[in-house]
Scaffold this motif. Structure first.
Motif, PDB file in Angstrom:
ATOM      1  N   SER A 242     135.267  61.498  95.094  1.00  0.00           N
ATOM      2  CA  SER A 242     136.203  62.215  94.351  1.00  0.00           C
ATOM      3  C   SER A 242     135.998  61.274  92.931  1.00  0.00           C
ATOM      4  O   SER A 242     137.237  60.862  92.210  1.00  0.00           O
TER       5      SER A 242
ATOM      6  N   GLU B 211     138.425  58.400  89.006  1.00  0.00           N
ATOM      7  CA  GLU B 211     138.474  59.089  90.047  1.00  0.00           C
ATOM      8  C   GLU B 211     139.146  60.635  89.388  1.00  0.00           C
ATOM      9  O   GLU B 211     139.349  60.762  88.199  1.00  0.00           O
ATOM     10  N   VAL B 212     138.777  61.696  89.944  1.00  0.00           N
ATOM     11  CA  VAL B 212     139.107  62.908  89.744  1.00  0.00           C
ATOM     12  C   VAL B 212     139.887  63.831  90.594  1.00  0.00           C
ATOM     13  O   VAL B 212     140.150  63.415  91.840  1.00  0.00           O
ATOM     14  N   ASP B 213     140.695  64.615  89.987  1.00  0.00           N
ATOM     15  CA  ASP B 213     141.682  65.508  90.536  1.00  0.00           C
ATOM     16  C   ASP B 213     141.007  66.594  91.440  1.00  0.00           C
ATOM     17  O   ASP B 213     140.001  66.963  91.428  1.00  0.00           O
ATOM     18  N   GLU B 214     141.994  67.316  91.878  1.00  0.00           N
ATOM     19  CA  GLU B 214     141.396  68.532  92.841  1.00  0.00           C
ATOM     20  C   GLU B 214     140.808  69.569  91.894  1.00  0.00           C
ATOM     21  O   GLU B 214     139.945  70.288  92.521  1.00  0.00           O
ATOM     22  N   CYS B 215     140.727  69.435  90.482  1.00  0.00           N
ATOM     23  CA  CYS B 215     140.237  70.444  89.790  1.00  0.00           C
ATOM     24  C   CYS B 215     139.053  69.608  89.093  1.00  0.00           C
ATOM     25  O   CYS B 215     138.340  70.056  87.988  1.00  0.00           O
ATOM     26  N   LYS B 216     138.652  68.527  89.711  1.00  0.00           N
ATOM     27  CA  LYS B 216     137.492  67.776  89.184  1.00  0.00           C
ATOM     28  C   LYS B 216     137.527  67.261  87.666  1.00  0.00           C
ATOM     29  O   LYS B 216     136.618  66.959  86.962  1.00  0.00           O
ATOM     30  N   ARG B 217     138.932  66.951  87.239  1.00  0.00           N
ATOM     31  CA  ARG B 217     139.234  66.311  86.103  1.00  0.00           C
ATOM     32  C   ARG B 217     139.418  64.911  86.103  1.00  0.00           C
ATOM     33  O   ARG B 217     140.211  64.488  87.090  1.00  0.00           O
TER      34      ARG B 217
ATOM     35  N   ILE C 163     140.937  61.338  86.184  1.00  0.00           N
ATOM     36  CA  ILE C 163     142.459  60.878  86.056  1.00  0.00           C
ATOM     37  C   ILE C 163     142.475  59.680  85.259  1.00  0.00           C
ATOM     38  O   ILE C 163     142.061  58.645  85.562  1.00  0.00           O
TER      39      ILE C 163
ATOM     40  N   THR D  32     142.342  55.174  85.976  1.00  0.00           N
ATOM     41  CA  THR D  32     141.412  55.219  87.372  1.00  0.00           C
ATOM     42  C   THR D  32     140.159  54.466  86.971  1.00  0.00           C
ATOM     43  O   THR D  32     139.325  54.269  88.174  1.00  0.00           O
TER      44      THR D  32
END
Length: 419
Positions: A211, A230-236, A238, A241
């Protein structure tokens, strides 16, 4: 214009296997067109072992595996041309190729097997952010430079993407004395085979950042550092991080794409694998044009590539000889819930005693069923305790399940508790 019975586009594992199979089934006038300087394709730079366990019942390196098939082609005196690029293909099976010795040549074939392999996604394909210094390259490029040309492409290396070639290059670079700082993967799971995760990362203490993705490339003439987030659940990404790595090389292992432009230009329907739609004989919607191997869908094992291409070669031979193929194409095959794609796209409900399906799931899952539904009615379900996207599934169904019906067959992934 020269006329031949069978033209094969691509001299890698798929093209070689298709040629041998067609020859052994009665076709003698065969031409293989290979754009590279050698037969064998990508296998020539894959010097690690692990090839041939199914096909030859022993463990071989890529060049050793290729050599077995090259010998079979040469033993049969099958004609081939190297450094020959096919630039055009028409619906009536006239292809144009060029090389430095013959110039531009047109060739008309009774049948064609497309076996052109796949391409690597580039930095531009993912809009990699930041500078554009030297030192950013695909995993295949790094593998070629190191394994065939003997050049160590960097000393402090970071890898984006956990595809198999990237994982293998992490180990290879380490063995050659480079420091591999880590591997970042956009997904929450690895996209490489489990054995490569263990043998290429775990065994050498190379960290994997799931991620995560590269959010900035920094460097002037040469790469100086990469920043990952790091990316969130929408691949954006964060904010907050970020991690910085001082390095001189960024290797991209961000996916493979079937090299299917010639067939796309003919208007042949493209499947969700980004290869052409084919029936169970690996024949496209244009009679006499077949497709197999990585140009059809990206495989994880070369043994499966040659088996698929062998079937295409046999059916191309049948087509040339005027033998009827079981290709009524009366059942459409569709990828359903959580299935990325399915090959073939069409099957006949009669003919051979079974139909074989190859597919990949969209994400790792546990305790699930692969469910086959014909015209809304469940005809088969197969329990899988674990299933992952990096490993292609191969399953066969007896055609007796279809009862001679036409319509649509949907392949879906259903969690066990939902049943």
């Amino acid at each position: 214009m020269r006329e031949v019975e069978l033209a094969i586009i691509g001299g890698g594992s798929a093209g070689l296997a298709a040629a041998v199979a067609a020859y052994d089934n009665g076709i003698r006038d065969i031409v293989i067109l290979e754009r590279g300087a050698f037969l064998g394709g990508i296998l020539n730079q894959c010097i690690h072992n692990g090839f041939g366990l199914t096909e030859f019942k022993e463990e071989l390196t890529g060049p050793e595996f290729a050599a077995r098939f090259i010998k079979q082609v040469e033993d049969r005196n099958i004609e081939y041309y190297l450094n020959s690029v096919v630039s055009n293909l028409t619906e009536d099976k006239v292809l144009t190729y060029q090389n430095s010795t013959e110039g531009v040549v047109q060739l008309k074939a009774k049948a064609i097997v497309m076996a052109a392999g796949c391409l690597e996604r580039s930095a531009g394909a993912i809009a990699l952010p930041g500078d554009r210094p030297a030192g950013v390259m695909s995993a295949g490029q790094a593998q070629l430079f190191l394994n065939q040309f003997g050049y160590l492409v960097g000393k402090r290396v970071f890898i984006l993407g956990s595809g198999d070639i990237g994982l293998i290059m992490a180990r290879r670079m380490t063995l050659e004395g480079a420091k591999v700082l880590g591997v970042a993967e956009l997904c929450a799971w690895s996209n490489g085979l489990n054995r490569n995760m263990v043998q290429c990362l775990d065994d050498y203490g190379i960290p994997l950042y799931l991620s995560h993705t590269v959010t900035k490339v920094v460097g002037k003439s040469r790469l100086e550092k990469v920043i990952i987030s790091e990316v969130d659940e929408c691949k954006r990404p964060i904010p907050g991080t970020e991690k910085e790595f001082d390095c001189d090389t960024l290797i991209l292992s961000i996916g493979l794409i079937p090299n299917n432009g010639l067939l796309n230009n003919l208007g042949i329907a493209q499947g969700r694998s980004r290869g052409s739609e084919v029936d169970e004989n690996f024949e496209t919607s244009i009679p006499g044009i077949f497709s197999a191997g990585n140009v059809l869908h990206v495989h994880d094992l070369v043994d499966n590539v040659v088996e698929e291409a062998r079937v295409a070669g046999i059916n191309a031979a049948k087509y040339i000889k005027g033998e009827k193929l079981d290709s009524e194409k009366d059942i459409k095959v569709t990828a359903g819930n959580m299935i990325g794609y399915v090959v073939p796209a069409k099957i006949s409900s009669i003919g051979e005693d079974k139909a074989t399906f190859k597919f990949r799931v969209r994400e790792p899952s546990k305790n699930v069923y692969i469910v086959y539904t014909l015209n809304g009615k469940e005809i088969k379900k197969v329990f899988k305790p674990v299933i992952i996207p990096s490993e292609m599934e191969i399953q066969s169904l007896p055609k007796s399940l279809f009862n001679g019906e036409s319509g649509e067959l949907v392949v879906s992934l259903i969690k066990k508790e939902e049943k």
